[in-house]
Structures are given as structure tokens and as C-alpha cells.
Motif scaffolding. Structure first.
Motif, short mmCIF file in Angstrom:
data_model
loop_
_atom_site.label_atom_id
_atom_site.label_comp_id
_atom_site.label_asym_id
_atom_site.label_seq_id
_atom_site.Cartn_x
_atom_site.Cartn_y
_atom_site.Cartn_z
N GLY A 22 -9.95 -32.21 5.98
CA GLY A 22 -9.18 -32.75 4.88
C GLY A 22 -7.67 -32.67 5.08
N ALA A 23 -7.25 -32.30 6.29
CA ALA A 23 -5.82 -32.13 6.55
C ALA A 23 -5.04 -33.42 6.32
N HIS A 24 -5.64 -34.56 6.63
CA HIS A 24 -4.95 -35.83 6.42
C HIS A 24 -4.72 -36.12 4.94
N THR A 25 -5.46 -35.47 4.07
CA THR A 25 -5.26 -35.61 2.62
C THR A 25 -4.40 -34.47 2.07
N ILE A 26 -4.54 -33.31 2.65
CA ILE A 26 -3.83 -32.12 2.15
C ILE A 26 -2.34 -32.24 2.40
N TRP A 27 -1.92 -32.71 3.56
CA TRP A 27 -0.49 -32.74 3.88
C TRP A 27 0.33 -33.65 2.96
N PRO A 28 -0.11 -34.87 2.66
CA PRO A 28 0.70 -35.68 1.73
C PRO A 28 0.82 -35.04 0.34
N ILE A 29 -0.26 -34.42 -0.12
CA ILE A 29 -0.20 -33.74 -1.41
C ILE A 29 0.73 -32.53 -1.33
N GLY A 30 0.70 -31.84 -0.21
CA GLY A 30 1.60 -30.71 -0.01
C GLY A 30 3.05 -31.13 0.00
N TRP A 31 3.37 -32.24 0.69
CA TRP A 31 4.75 -32.74 0.72
C TRP A 31 5.20 -33.17 -0.67
N ALA A 32 4.30 -33.80 -1.42
CA ALA A 32 4.64 -34.19 -2.79
C ALA A 32 4.90 -32.94 -3.64
#
Length: 62
Positions: A22-32
Motif C-alpha cells: 500500500g506504499a503507493h497509496t500511503i505516501w500521497p496521503i502522508g504528503w497531504a
């Protein structure tokens, strides 16, 4: 403010590390989330900076 952003980054990194699928989903949410943390901390930072600057000017004028 910066410490909060750093902690948010570390939580995001830990989440992405522990769930690589799920890293490809986690990183954008983390940056937001980091952007939101910085945005919420900006006004108090700005207010305190302005108060310090005005206090310095007032002390100089006294």
C-alpha cells in the motif's frame, strides 16, 4: 511546527515500510498530511513572529 511535520513523515515512512503493498497509496496521503500540519502551524508561527518583531521595535523606541 517542523517537529510535527517530522513526526508525521516518520509515521508515514513507518506505515509505508510495514505495508509495502500500500506504499503507493500511503505516501500521497502522508504528503497531504504533512502539508496540512504545516498549514495549521503557519498562522500561530506567523502571529508569534509578528508579536516578537513588534516587541523588539517597541523596546527599541523606549
Amino acid at each position: 511546527m517542523l517537529a510535527s511535520a517530522g513526526v508525521t513523515y516518520l509515521i508515514t515512512w513507518g506505515s509505508a515500510w510495514s505495508y509495502p503493498q500500500g506504499a503507493h497509496t500511503i505516501w500521497p496521503i502522508g504528503w497531504a498530511s504533512i502539508a496540512i500540519v504545516l498549514a495549521l502551524g503557519f498562522k500561530p508561527f506567523w502571529d508569534s513572529w509578528r508579536i516578537d518583531k513588534l516587541s523588539a521595535v517597541q523596546r527599541r523606541d523606549d
